[in-house]
Design a protein around this motif. Structure first.
Motif, short mmCIF file in Angstrom:
data_model
loop_
_atom_site.label_atom_id
_atom_site.label_comp_id
_atom_site.label_asym_id
_atom_site.label_seq_id
_atom_site.Cartn_x
_atom_site.Cartn_y
_atom_site.Cartn_z
N LYS A 3 38.55 15.74 6.73
CA LYS A 3 39.70 16.28 7.44
C LYS A 3 39.76 15.67 8.83
O LYS A 3 38.72 15.40 9.45
N CYS A 5 40.57 16.38 12.62
CA CYS A 5 40.71 17.43 13.62
C CYS A 5 41.07 16.77 14.95
O CYS A 5 40.36 15.89 15.42
N LEU A 25 51.65 17.77 8.39
CA LEU A 25 50.55 16.86 8.09
C LEU A 25 49.23 17.64 7.96
O LEU A 25 49.07 18.70 8.57
N PRO A 26 48.29 17.12 7.17
CA PRO A 26 47.02 17.83 6.95
C PRO A 26 46.05 17.66 8.11
O PRO A 26 45.13 16.84 8.09
N ILE A 27 46.25 18.47 9.14
CA ILE A 27 45.50 18.32 10.39
C ILE A 27 44.91 19.66 10.81
O ILE A 27 45.51 20.72 10.59
N VAL A 28 43.73 19.60 11.41
CA VAL A 28 43.12 20.75 12.07
C VAL A 28 43.27 20.53 13.57
O VAL A 28 43.06 19.40 14.05
N PHE A 52 49.02 24.92 10.60
CA PHE A 52 47.80 24.13 10.74
C PHE A 52 46.56 25.02 10.70
O PHE A 52 46.63 26.22 10.97
N GLU A 53 45.41 24.42 10.41
CA GLU A 53 44.14 25.11 10.57
C GLU A 53 43.76 25.09 12.05
O GLU A 53 44.00 24.11 12.75
N LEU A 216 45.02 9.03 9.47
CA LEU A 216 45.16 9.72 8.19
C LEU A 216 45.20 8.74 7.03
O LEU A 216 44.63 8.99 5.95
N THR A 220 42.56 8.76 3.99
CA THR A 220 43.06 8.86 2.60
C THR A 220 42.55 7.70 1.77
O THR A 220 42.13 7.87 0.62
#
Length: 222
Positions: A3, A5, A25-28, A52-53, A216, A220
């Motif tokens: 991930k 961050c 988007l897959p972001i912390v 988001f996380e 990213l 990926t």
């Protein structure tokens, strides 16, 4: 896939702009003490409202009751991750574990700005890796979920089967600044980090959004 961050160690306007621009988007997002002290829930709520996380990097280091109360507060903020200093000791770490519900607790043994010279200066005679392992064992016994470590301690964490968060990650060619035990993105990924924390390499980029997309893509691809 590790991930990404993003450390929001910047001014409030830039932080909110990044959160808005990267929605979906897959972001912390990592929020530290200065942002919390200056702006309280403003950034924290923005992170959660956009899906988001949230990583609260508060590195709690206090007596058991105080640590437990702070963990409960972090839960009320819907934080997904929270850092604690392993040197707080077993009782404080266990108190944190006992009150947590959904949050993942991450132990910190040695900041990336410190090295073996620091350990010698304060009278710690153990090699860095042994010092790290002993503190990690305290965290494991208490029941925490994972560990924040440099790329150099990454194999120790992964060999034990725990979540590994690697801070101080730089895009190749970027300066290391005040951190000593840093890693390139490639090194962290090859070491099987579960989460890479990138701050200044994104915040200082001419086009931060493009830099995030590039990172990213690399994550990926790997």
């Amino acid at each position: 896939m590790a991930k990404l961050c993003i450390a929001l160690d910047t001014h409030i306007e830039k932080a909110l702009s990044l959160i808005e621009a990267l929605a979906g988007l897959p972001i912390v997002f990592k929020v530290g003490p200065s942002m919390i002290l200056d702006h309280h829930r403003r950034v924290v709520d923005a992170v959660k409202e956009r899906g988001f996380e949230l990583f609260l990097d508060l590195k709690l280091h206090d007596i058991p009751n105080t640590v437990a109360l702070a963990v409960e507060s972090a839960e009320r903020l819907s934080a997904d991750y929270l850092t604690l200093h392993l040197s707080s000791g077993y009782e404080a770490l266990k108190a944190a574990v006992e009150v947590r519900r959904k949050i993942k607790l991450l132990g910190v043994a040695l900041l990336t700005s410190l090295d073996e010279d620091f350990l010698r200066d304060v009278g710690v005679c153990l090699p860095k890796d042994e010092y790290f392992t002993k503190l990690m064992d305290v965290g494991i016994k208490a029941g925490i979920d994972g560990f924040v470590c440099s790329v150099y301690e990454l194999p120790i964490v992964k060999e034990r089967g725990f979540m590994a968060v690697v801070p101080g990650v730089r895009v190749e060619g970027d300066p290391t600044d005040d951190q000593k035990r840093v890693a390139t993105l490639r090194e962290a990924v090859e070491g099987k980090a579960d989460m890479v924390v990138v701050g200044r390499s994104i915040l200082r980029a001419e086009d931060p959004i493009k830099r995030v997309e590039e990172i990213l893509h690399l994550l990926t691809k790997d």
